[in-house]
Design a protein around this motif. Sequence first.
Motif, PDB file in Angstrom:
ATOM      1  N   ALA A 105       0.828  -1.095   0.078  1.00 11.05           N
ATOM      2  CA  ALA A 105       0.112   0.069  -0.110  1.00 11.05           C
ATOM      3  C   ALA A 105       0.974   1.149   0.035  1.00 11.05           C
ATOM      4  CB  ALA A 105      -0.918  -0.045   1.142  1.00 11.05           C
ATOM      5  N   ARG A 106       0.519   2.169  -0.858  1.00 13.35           N
ATOM      6  CA  ARG A 106       1.086   3.568  -0.655  1.00 13.35           C
ATOM      7  C   ARG A 106      -0.094   4.624  -0.285  1.00 13.35           C
ATOM      8  NH1 ARG A 106       3.464   6.057  -6.167  1.00 13.35           N
ATOM      9  NH2 ARG A 106       4.676   4.114  -5.895  1.00 13.35           N
ATOM     10  N   ARG A 107       0.472   5.269   0.867  1.00 11.05           N
ATOM     11  CA  ARG A 107      -0.407   6.433   1.183  1.00 11.05           C
ATOM     12  C   ARG A 107      -0.148   7.568   0.160  1.00 11.05           C
ATOM     13  NH1 ARG A 107      -0.114  10.874   4.686  1.00 11.05           N
ATOM     14  NH2 ARG A 107      -1.933  11.602   5.467  1.00 11.05           N
ATOM     15  N   LEU A 108      -1.298   8.289  -0.415  1.00 14.22           N
ATOM     16  CA  LEU A 108      -1.253   9.099  -1.101  1.00 14.22           C
ATOM     17  C   LEU A 108      -1.153  10.633  -0.616  1.00 14.22           C
ATOM     18  CD1 LEU A 108      -2.901   7.732  -4.288  1.00 14.22           C
ATOM     19  CD2 LEU A 108      -0.856   7.630  -3.643  1.00 14.22           C
ATOM     20  N   GLY A 109      -2.114  10.515   0.573  1.00  9.98           N
ATOM     21  CA  GLY A 109      -2.327  11.834   1.179  1.00  9.98           C
ATOM     22  C   GLY A 109      -3.746  11.801   1.845  1.00  9.98           C
ATOM     23  N   GLN A 110      -4.528  12.803   1.882  1.00 13.26           N
ATOM     24  CA  GLN A 110      -5.614  12.885   2.798  1.00 13.26           C
ATOM     25  C   GLN A 110      -6.559  13.463   1.800  1.00 13.26           C
ATOM     26  OE1 GLN A 110      -4.590  14.893   6.423  1.00 13.26           O
ATOM     27  NE2 GLN A 110      -4.932  13.063   7.484  1.00 13.26           N
ATOM     28  N   VAL A 111      -7.937  13.198   1.830  1.00 13.22           N
ATOM     29  CA  VAL A 111      -8.971  13.594   1.090  1.00 13.22           C
ATOM     30  C   VAL A 111     -10.124  14.242   2.252  1.00 13.22           C
ATOM     31  CG1 VAL A 111     -11.140  13.256  -0.373  1.00 13.22           C
ATOM     32  CG2 VAL A 111      -8.827  11.784  -0.795  1.00 13.22           C
ATOM     33  N   GLY A 112     -10.061  15.604   1.798  1.00 13.09           N
ATOM     34  CA  GLY A 112     -10.957  16.483   2.935  1.00 13.09           C
ATOM     35  C   GLY A 112     -12.380  16.089   2.594  1.00 13.09           C
ATOM     36  N   LEU A 113     -13.192  16.027   3.610  1.00 13.44           N
ATOM     37  CA  LEU A 113     -14.606  16.148   3.550  1.00 13.44           C
ATOM     38  C   LEU A 113     -15.373  17.331   4.196  1.00 13.44           C
ATOM     39  CD1 LEU A 113     -15.137  12.312   4.697  1.00 13.44           C
ATOM     40  CD2 LEU A 113     -15.015  13.154   2.519  1.00 13.44           C
TER      41      LEU A 113
END
Length: 297
Positions: A159-167
């Motif tokens: 797995a590669r963590r790409l970043g965060q997606v804001g909600l």
Amino acid sequence: MNRTGPDWNLYRTFLALLDEGSLSGAARALGLTQPTVGRHLDALEAAIGRRLFLRSPHGLVPTETAAAIRAEAEGLAASAAALWRSASAEAGAIAGRVRIATSEVMAVEVLPPILAAIRRRHPGLDLEIVASSRVEDLLRREADVAVRMVAPRQEGLVARRLGQVGLGLFAHRDHLAREGTPTSYAELAAATVIGFDRQTAVIRALAVRMPELTRIDFALRSDSDLVQLAAIRAGYGIGACQVAIAARDPALVRVLPDLFAPSLDCWLVIHENLRGTPRVRAVFDGLAEGLAGHVDR
């Protein structure tokens, strides 16, 4: 029971019968005749030595035996599909089929231009999309690559963590003009709120951080992110949406930005045995590059 094991085609028919609920429906789904489907069912029941379906006025009803072997049959189907994808290209070529699992909203709102760019770069690729909130099992090769909003917990996956997606919470400006804009969770609880029906892994993670959301009585419930997004855009009420997606529509207004501003980690996941497969690696790298503009690093 036949110790040599039934032919794979019998299991394929069995799964179609489970999905369609009738001989005629399975025949249409498989492109076979109804008598052929009936013979397949008879042969599988004879090989197993147990009834798999009971006939009723409403169609075929699976027995306990059918329910017990369903997971294994689905595993056979996933393995057969993975084998076909692996055989769809010459060794070392960036060509053939790659199956991508992601959520509905990502599949519709985010990935299409990224996938188009990947296909232009590698025209020999054929892409399959599994758009579902269900977490696809990469270990069973139900998909080759997955875009997930929860961290994978299975061994054997890379797995590669790409970043965060804001909600955020958003509503159409016309809706807010009619009903007003909530300024607190108490006011939100009395507003027209769009929400989920059943809790998913993502929703459970959010509920731990924001328990106030679990006490809201939703005015519209759906487990489909696309249905919720369409209702927000139509002015039905207030609902959660990815900030980057909502920013494209000037008619959508953010609600309670200081109270509701969670984010989800965006992960790109691949089976460890596929890391060196050129066609899968090309899709993995293309997704990572394309999603870099969508996530917050």
